[in-house]
Design a protein around this motif. Structure first.
Motif, PDB file in Angstrom:
ATOM      1  N   ILE A  25       0.817  -1.216   0.000  1.00 11.41           N
ATOM      2  CA  ILE A  25       0.000   0.000   0.000  1.00 11.41           C
ATOM      3  C   ILE A  25       0.855   1.272   0.000  1.00 11.41           C
ATOM      4  N   ASP A  26       2.141   1.126  -0.211  1.00 14.31           N
ATOM      5  CA  ASP A  26       3.043   2.273  -0.338  1.00 14.31           C
ATOM      6  C   ASP A  26       3.108   3.113   0.935  1.00 14.31           C
ATOM      7  N   CYS A  27       3.088   2.464   2.082  1.00 12.35           N
ATOM      8  CA  CYS A  27       3.123   3.206   3.347  1.00 12.35           C
ATOM      9  C   CYS A  27       4.540   3.590   3.772  1.00 12.35           C
ATOM     10  N   ALA A  28       5.547   2.850   3.283  1.00  9.27           N
ATOM     11  CA  ALA A  28       6.965   3.138   3.519  1.00  9.27           C
ATOM     12  C   ALA A  28       7.457   2.863   4.938  1.00  9.27           C
ATOM     13  N   VAL A  29       6.663   2.263   5.797  1.00  3.46           N
ATOM     14  CA  VAL A  29       7.135   2.003   7.159  1.00  3.46           C
ATOM     15  C   VAL A  29       8.241   0.950   7.187  1.00  3.46           C
TER      16      VAL A  29
END
Length: 109
Positions: free
Chosen positions: A41-45
């Motif tokens: 989901i492209d959250c980058a965490v």
């Protein structure tokens, strides 16, 4: 957009990133992890959690590592999902500083 695991993960397989992923998009190979681009989901965490600095946003892939977008995309559907941290591979620290590890894998993609 998706995130991509690059060759810095090969033969290390640190799984710190797995613990923070809210959608369980990591897939586990024998010596590496990949991200399923259909689930990310492209959250980058995951990026700051990787001790090998192996994860990049698709648009931020360093030159020469573009092949790993296809690597992740092709391998993810055939690999099991990993949802919990596991110990890194026994010689992960030695491999962490080695680059261009893709040629050492016995896989076709």
């Amino acid at each position: 957009m998706t995130h991509v695991v690059t060759d810095a993960c090969i033969r290390c397989k640190y799984t710190d990133c797995v613990d923070v992923c809210p959608v369980d998009c990591f897939k586990e190979g024998p010596e590496y992890l990949v991200i399923d681009p259909d689930e990310c989901i492209d959250c980058a965490v995951c990026i700051p959690e990787c001790p090998a600095n192996a994860i990049y946003a698709e648009d931020d892939l360093p030159q020469g590592l573009e092949i790993f977008l296809e690597f992740n995309k092709k391998l993810a559907p055939g690999l099991p999902t990993i949802t919990k941290r596991k110990p890194a591979l026994p010689d992960a620290e030695q491999w962490r500083v080695v680059s261009h590890k893709l040629s050492g894998l016995d896989i076709a993609f």
